[in-house]
Design an enzyme around this catalytic site. Sequence first.
Site, PDB file in Angstrom:
ATOM      1  CG  ASP A 185      -1.804  -1.248   1.281  1.00 30.51           C
ATOM      2  OD1 ASP A 185      -2.182  -1.746   0.213  1.00 30.51           O
ATOM      3  OD2 ASP A 185      -2.115  -1.707   2.392  1.00 30.51           O
ATOM      4  CB  THR A 241      -2.240  -4.320  -5.845  1.00 32.92           C
ATOM      5  OG1 THR A 241      -3.313  -4.987  -6.524  1.00 32.92           O
ATOM      6  CG2 THR A 241      -0.941  -5.004  -6.192  1.00 32.92           C
ATOM      7  CG  HIS A 242      -5.416  -0.921  -1.645  1.00 33.30           C
ATOM      8  ND1 HIS A 242      -6.687  -1.452  -1.698  1.00 33.30           N
ATOM      9  CD2 HIS A 242      -5.017  -1.038  -0.354  1.00 33.30           C
ATOM     10  CE1 HIS A 242      -7.037  -1.866  -0.477  1.00 33.30           C
ATOM     11  NE2 HIS A 242      -6.032  -1.651   0.348  1.00 33.30           N
ATOM     12  CG  ASP A 298      -7.998  -5.078  -0.548  1.00 33.82           C
ATOM     13  OD1 ASP A 298      -9.218  -5.287  -0.568  1.00 33.82           O
ATOM     14  OD2 ASP A 298      -7.365  -4.762   0.483  1.00 33.82           O
ATOM     15  NE  ARG A 299     -11.809  -0.183  -7.559  1.00 30.88           N
ATOM     16  CZ  ARG A 299     -12.910   0.386  -7.091  1.00 30.88           C
ATOM     17  NH1 ARG A 299     -13.454  -0.062  -5.978  1.00 30.88           N
ATOM     18  NH2 ARG A 299     -13.479   1.374  -7.731  1.00 30.88           N
ATOM     19  CE  LYS A 300     -11.252  -3.661   2.026  1.00 28.29           C
ATOM     20  NZ  LYS A 300      -9.832  -3.514   1.647  1.00 28.29           N
ATOM     21  CG  PHE A 301     -15.568  -4.828  -7.224  1.00 29.18           C
ATOM     22  CD1 PHE A 301     -15.639  -3.773  -8.117  1.00 29.18           C
ATOM     23  CD2 PHE A 301     -14.509  -5.718  -7.327  1.00 29.18           C
ATOM     24  CE1 PHE A 301     -14.666  -3.604  -9.100  1.00 29.18           C
ATOM     25  CE2 PHE A 301     -13.540  -5.559  -8.306  1.00 29.18           C
ATOM     26  CZ  PHE A 301     -13.628  -4.495  -9.200  1.00 29.18           C
ATOM     27  CG  ASP A 346     -21.922   0.612  -7.376  1.00 28.38           C
ATOM     28  OD1 ASP A 346     -23.158   0.632  -7.229  1.00 28.38           O
ATOM     29  OD2 ASP A 346     -21.258   1.595  -7.738  1.00 28.38           O
TER      30      ASP A 346
HETATM   31  P1  BMP Z   1      -1.497  -3.054   7.344  1.00 29.47           P
HETATM   32  O1  BMP Z   1      -0.886  -4.430   7.621  1.00 29.47           O
HETATM   33  O2  BMP Z   1      -0.466  -2.038   6.917  1.00 29.47           O
HETATM   34  O3  BMP Z   1      -2.370  -2.582   8.456  1.00 29.47           O
HETATM   35  O4  BMP Z   1      -2.425  -3.217   6.030  1.00 29.47           O
HETATM   36  C1  BMP Z   1      -3.575  -4.009   6.027  1.00 29.47           C
HETATM   37  C2  BMP Z   1      -4.145  -4.112   4.633  1.00 29.47           C
HETATM   38  O5  BMP Z   1      -5.276  -4.995   4.671  1.00 29.47           O
HETATM   39  C3  BMP Z   1      -4.634  -2.825   4.007  1.00 29.47           C
HETATM   40  O6  BMP Z   1      -4.354  -2.868   2.620  1.00 29.47           O
HETATM   41  C4  BMP Z   1      -6.140  -2.845   4.200  1.00 29.47           C
HETATM   42  O7  BMP Z   1      -6.827  -2.236   3.118  1.00 29.47           O
HETATM   43  C5  BMP Z   1      -6.442  -4.324   4.215  1.00 29.47           C
HETATM   44  N1  BMP Z   1      -7.599  -4.723   5.063  1.00 29.47           N
HETATM   45  C6  BMP Z   1      -7.592  -4.564   6.443  1.00 29.47           C
HETATM   46  O8  BMP Z   1      -6.618  -4.065   7.014  1.00 29.47           O
HETATM   47  N2  BMP Z   1      -8.671  -4.997   7.173  1.00 29.47           N
HETATM   48  C7  BMP Z   1      -9.770  -5.557   6.604  1.00 29.47           C
HETATM   49  O9  BMP Z   1     -10.689  -5.943   7.303  1.00 29.47           O
HETATM   50  C8  BMP Z   1      -9.787  -5.713   5.197  1.00 29.47           C
HETATM   51  C9  BMP Z   1      -8.690  -5.297   4.448  1.00 29.47           C
HETATM   52  O10 BMP Z   1      -8.701  -5.454   3.139  1.00 29.47           O
END
Ligand code: BMP
Length: 275
Positions: free
Chosen positions: A39, A62-63, A92-95, A97
Site C-alpha cells: 500500500d 494491491t490497491h 483489493d478493490r472491495k467491490f 456496487d
Molecule cells: P497493514 O498491515 O499495513 O495494516 O495493512 C492491512 C491491509 O489490509 C490494508 O491494505 C487494508 O486495506 C487491508 N484490510 C484490512 O486491514 N482490514 C480488513 O478488514 C480488510 C482489508 O482489506
Amino acid sequence: SSPHLQTYNERAQRHANKAARALLRVMEEKQSNLSVSVDVTKSKDFFDIIEAVGPHVCLIKTHIDILEDFDPTVIDRLRELSEKHKFLIFEDRKFADIVPWHCSIQKGSTRSQDWAHITNAHAVPGPSIITGLASVGIPKDRGLILLAEMSSKGALTTGSYTEDAVRMARARRDFVIGFIAQHRMEGIGASDTDNIAGEDFLVLAPGVGLDATGDAMGQQYRTPEQVVFESGCDVIIVGRGIYGKGENVDTREVLKQAQRYQAAGWEAYKKRVQR
Ligand code: BMP
C-alpha cells in the site's frame, strides 16, 4: 477432516477453483502463507518492495488506484514479477456496487480483470455482486474473496452479516474461493440440509503484526500464531509490519521482515496441521 487440518497441498489437489489451486500450490512450494499488502503511493517504492519480498510470498495484494504515478507499464512489470517470483496477484478493490459499475471498473483504466488472479467484494449488495463479477471472472479462471469480517475496530461485519456472507459464498463455490476474515468459516450459517461436504474456503486475514497491536486509525493487529494456529486462517496479510512507512524503502530491512513473517506464518501452519 476439515480443510483447516489438511495441508495446503492436499487442498490444492481437491479445490474446484483454478486460482485457489494455484495459490495453494504456490503456498506449499514456497513454504509461505504470507501475502504482502503493498500500500504505497509511488511506483518505485511499490516495485522495490515487491522485488524484495517476491521470493517469500504466495500473494501480492494491491490497491492499484493509490499509485500516484500509475501507468499501464506498472501492470506489465507486476505481471513479469509475478511470473519471475511465482506469486499470485490480489487486487483489493472491495467491490460493493450494483453489477454494471463493478464490471465497468474492471475494464476501466487499470483493467484489473486482465491481471488480478483474485479480487474481492463486500457482501452488502447481495448475491448479484457475485453473479456480476463471475460473468467476467469465470471465463478467465479468476477467484473471488468476500469480506466476511473486517479487522477494524467497531466493524459491522459480525453475527448474521458474517453468516449471510458465508451463505452467499456457499451458493457459488465455483467462483468464491474464500473470505477476508479473522477466523475459519467452514460450515458457518449452514442448515442441516446444506451440503457442506467438500467445502473449502480459504481465509485471508489482514490485521497481522508482530510488533504493534494497532494503529491510530482503528486497525487492530494479531500475531501469525493467533491468526493461523488459534483461529485457523490460511493466509496472513501484512503491510506496514513489513515496510513501515513505505517511503524510500530500505529493501534489506523489508527483506528481513518478510522472512520473519514468512517463518512465523509457516510455523503456525505446521503446528496446526501436525497430526
Ligand atoms: P497493514 O498491515 O499495513 O495494516 O495493512 C492491512 C491491509 O489490509 C490494508 O491494505 C487494508 O486495506 C487491508 N484490510 C484490512 O486491514 N482490514 C480488513 O478488514 C480488510 C482489508 O482489506
